[in-house]
Write a protein that holds these residues in place. Structure first.
Motif, short mmCIF file in Angstrom:
data_model
loop_
_atom_site.label_atom_id
_atom_site.label_comp_id
_atom_site.label_asym_id
_atom_site.label_seq_id
_atom_site.Cartn_x
_atom_site.Cartn_y
_atom_site.Cartn_z
N THR A 259 39.56 44.31 35.06
CA THR A 259 38.81 44.91 36.23
C THR A 259 39.60 44.51 37.59
O THR A 259 39.88 45.51 38.31
CB THR A 259 37.27 44.18 36.35
OG1 THR A 259 36.58 44.50 35.22
CG2 THR A 259 36.78 44.86 37.66
N TYR B 256 42.57 46.93 37.96
CA TYR B 256 42.11 48.19 37.91
C TYR B 256 41.45 48.73 39.46
O TYR B 256 41.98 49.65 40.01
CB TYR B 256 41.31 48.77 36.89
CG TYR B 256 41.02 50.11 36.91
CD1 TYR B 256 41.89 51.09 36.17
CD2 TYR B 256 39.82 50.90 37.01
CE1 TYR B 256 41.77 52.41 35.86
CE2 TYR B 256 39.59 52.30 36.92
CZ TYR B 256 40.57 52.91 36.37
OH TYR B 256 40.60 54.20 36.19
N PHE C 111 33.72 46.01 31.29
CA PHE C 111 34.42 45.93 32.49
C PHE C 111 33.37 45.99 33.58
O PHE C 111 33.93 45.41 34.55
CB PHE C 111 34.94 47.60 32.28
CG PHE C 111 35.80 47.68 33.49
CD1 PHE C 111 37.21 47.43 33.60
CD2 PHE C 111 35.31 48.53 34.59
CE1 PHE C 111 37.92 47.89 34.50
CE2 PHE C 111 36.06 48.86 35.64
CZ PHE C 111 37.23 48.52 35.68
N THR C 112 32.18 46.49 33.49
CA THR C 112 31.20 46.23 34.45
C THR C 112 31.03 44.84 34.84
O THR C 112 30.64 44.65 36.03
CB THR C 112 29.73 47.10 34.26
OG1 THR C 112 30.37 48.44 33.75
CG2 THR C 112 28.94 47.27 35.38
N GLY D 228 33.07 42.60 34.57
CA GLY D 228 34.12 42.15 35.32
C GLY D 228 34.10 42.68 36.87
O GLY D 228 34.33 42.13 37.87
N LEU D 229 33.47 43.75 37.17
CA LEU D 229 33.24 44.18 38.69
C LEU D 229 32.26 43.14 39.27
O LEU D 229 32.78 42.88 40.39
CB LEU D 229 32.63 45.62 38.55
CG LEU D 229 33.39 46.69 38.09
CD1 LEU D 229 32.52 47.97 38.08
CD2 LEU D 229 34.74 46.99 39.14
N ALA E 107 28.13 48.52 41.27
CA ALA E 107 28.57 48.06 39.90
C ALA E 107 27.44 48.10 39.15
O ALA E 107 27.59 48.16 38.01
CB ALA E 107 29.33 46.82 40.12
#
Length: 554
Positions: free
Chosen positions: A33, A36, A244-245, A247-248, A383
């Motif tokens: 994350t 990105y 991944f979310t 990670g946000l 997020a």
């Protein structure tokens, strides 16, 4: 001869071993994350003004408050739609001259301040922030603001090149070796970026991170889907993206605790060194081993999986084959993606949707960093909506189908962007709701295009089709920073207008694709060309005609 899926039915399709592997590999998705979307915090641009020699001394002598200093010494707002002159230009005045008073000092030089000459910021800038970012340290503002766009675009260039090159290496030398190599390079380049003395060195290490980080994320995705049984692949893939979310959310908290970009970069990079321990935790993919004619090693991995899951293997599962061996080997080419009408249509629409998903997803996140009052809370709240998006995908794609949820999610994202433009600023709660709807929509669209892409191509060009179409995701990522940061200089809401048009068009194009729910993956080009509904109607008509002919004969 049994396949790997047959062996996993006996060894366990999603038991203790697979859950353990999912947890370990999902951490890779969490750690990806900051690379990105970390630009939101690493490249945060605070309010700023030109540094003018003598102003600080005059302000101290006169006892001005910060507001009075701004009012007396900084050029006011420019015409509507233009950046404030105070951010990039200053009054060409000698602030050390004794003629300047403490109350409106410029009044003695000109009755109207607009008549005073303005010049560039020759002595740097003053930034209104308690922390630091690459913008404040390297002065990436005004005439140098394009260097911030380049910083984010460069990592997407790395994504584009690395996904193709390292994808080939992973198929040639193995998933595990390639994964560990990308982790090591990613960790080293991340630390070197944190201590880079100049913008150029920072950019070089960021490109290197891009070359290996997304490729490592993709290898993790491939590994977990190759470890689980056929029934669980789609769900595991969606939850891998949901990591991944997570990670946000973590990134928002860490960025709040560490407002200085070097410490933030160093902190989010450190976990990658821990991932090197995966050498002892994660085995090689048995599917890859069989593809390399390493059947004995593949069987050892399968037995290890069975042992971890508390299962036993039958003696018939001693020799495995790949599912693909049942068919004839064909050599795919790029021309196959556009040679026939239906596949050409699929390719063009999928390429546009990958591009759209990337532009809207990254663009909305970047816009939060520019338009939000509290960048940390706004990032965190936006997020959170990605979790219901993932569950909605799971609930709808096997009940309603792929096409309608995909089209609606794109249209909702586009409509939300358009509605946000015309939502009054004093209705902040409504603006937040609309923004969250847009984020949820594009998250759903992104996850669905990942799933559907493979279902619209025949077997022998499936990997090529996914690779070519998904490459537009990285092209979109290269363009997005310039799109967002340059257009906001003209009008803060202008990027949202562009996103609205792009998203609505994407939703309309999806409706031109066939529904793939409940259909077997196509094996040949002919099957794809006949996948549309008219073929089914024709078959029904022929069947009815046969019945009508048969009835008089009874």
């Amino acid at each position: 001869m049994p396949t790997v899926d047959d062996a996993l039915e006996h060894a366990g399709e999603f038991h203790f071993f697979q859950k353990q592997m999912f947890f370990l590999l999902a951490l890779l998705s969490v750690a990806f994350t900051p690379i990105y979307v970390g630009i939101v915090f690493l490249g945060f641009t605070p309010d700023h003004r030109c540094r003018s020699p003598g102003v600080a001394e005059l302000s101290l002598r006169c006892g001005w408050s910060p507001a009075e200093e701004l009012n007396y010494t900084v050029p006011g707002p420019g015409p509507a739609g233009e950046a404030s002159p105070g951010q990039c230009r200053r009054y060409e005045v000698d602030w050390n001259q004794s003629a300047l008073g403490c109350v409106d000092p410029l009044a003695s030089l000109a009755t109207n301040r607009s008549h005073l000459p303005l010049g560039p910021c020759r002595d740097g800038w003053v930034y209104e922030t308690p922390g630091s970012s690459i913008v404040t340290e390297f002065n990436l503002v005004c005439t140098n603001s394009w260097m911030l766009d380049l910083f984010q675009s460069s990592v997407n260039v790395g994504f584009f090149i690395g996904s193709v090159g390292i994808g080939y290496i992973a198929d040639r030398f193995g998933r595990k070796l390639c994964l560990l190599t990308t982790i090591l390079i990613n960790a080293a380049s991340g630390v070197l970026m944190a201590i880079s003395p100049t913008y150029t060195w920072m950019l070089i290490f960021r490109v290197i991170q891009g070359l290996v980080s997304k490729a490592g994320w993709l290898i993790g995705f491939i590994l977990i889907t190759e470890f689980v049984g056929l029934r669980y692949r789609r769900t595991v893939g969606i939850f891998y993206q949901a990591a991944f979310t997570v990670g946000l959310l973590v990134l928002a908290g860490v960025a709040y605790a560490l407002p200085h970009w070097r410490w933030l970069q160093f902190t989010v990079t450190l976990p990658n060194f821990c991932f090197l321990l995966y050498y002892w935790c994660i085995p090689e993919s048995p599917r890859w081993l069989i593809s390399q004619n390493k059947n004995a090693k593949a069987m050892r991995v399968i037995k290890h999986i069975a042992k971890k899951n508390g299962k036993s293997l039958t003696t018939s599962l001693q020799h495995l084959r790949l599912e693909e061996e049942a068919g004839k080997k064909l050599n795919p080419s790029f021309f196959d993606l556009v040679r026939t009408p239906q596949i050409r249509k699929h390719t063009l629409i999928l390429m546009y949707n990958w591009f759209t998903s990337s532009v809207l997803y990254q663009g909305l996140i970047m816009h939060v960093g520019l338009a939000g009052d509290n960048i940390y809370l706004d990032f965190f709240y936006s997020a959170l909506v990605e979790f219901p998006a993932a569950f909605l995908v799971i609930l709808t794609i096997d009940r309603i189908g792929r096409r309608y949820p995909w089209a609606v999610s794109n249209m909702v994202a586009g409509a939300a962007c358009l509605a946000s433009v015309f939502t009054p600023g004093d209705l902040q709660w409504l603006k937040i709701i609309v923004s969250c709807l847009g984020r949820m929509g594009i998250t759903m669209a992104f996850e669905i295009v990942c799933l559907v892409n493979a279902e619209l191509y025949p077997t022998f060009i499936r990997n090529l089709g996914v690779l070519v179409c998904s490459s537009m995701c990285d092209i979109g990522g290269i363009i997005t920073p310039f799109l967002v940061y340059r257009l906001t200089n003209i009008w803060l809401e202008l990027p949202l207008m562009v996103f609205a048009v792009v998203g609505l068009v994407a939703g309309g194009l999806v409706l031109l694709l066939p529904e793939t729910k409940g259909k077997a993956l196509p094996e040949t080009i002919e099957e794809v060309e006949n996948i549309q509904r008219p073929r089914k109607n024709k078959e029904k008509m022929i069947y009815l005609q046969v019945q009508e002919v048969d009835i008089p004969l009874n």
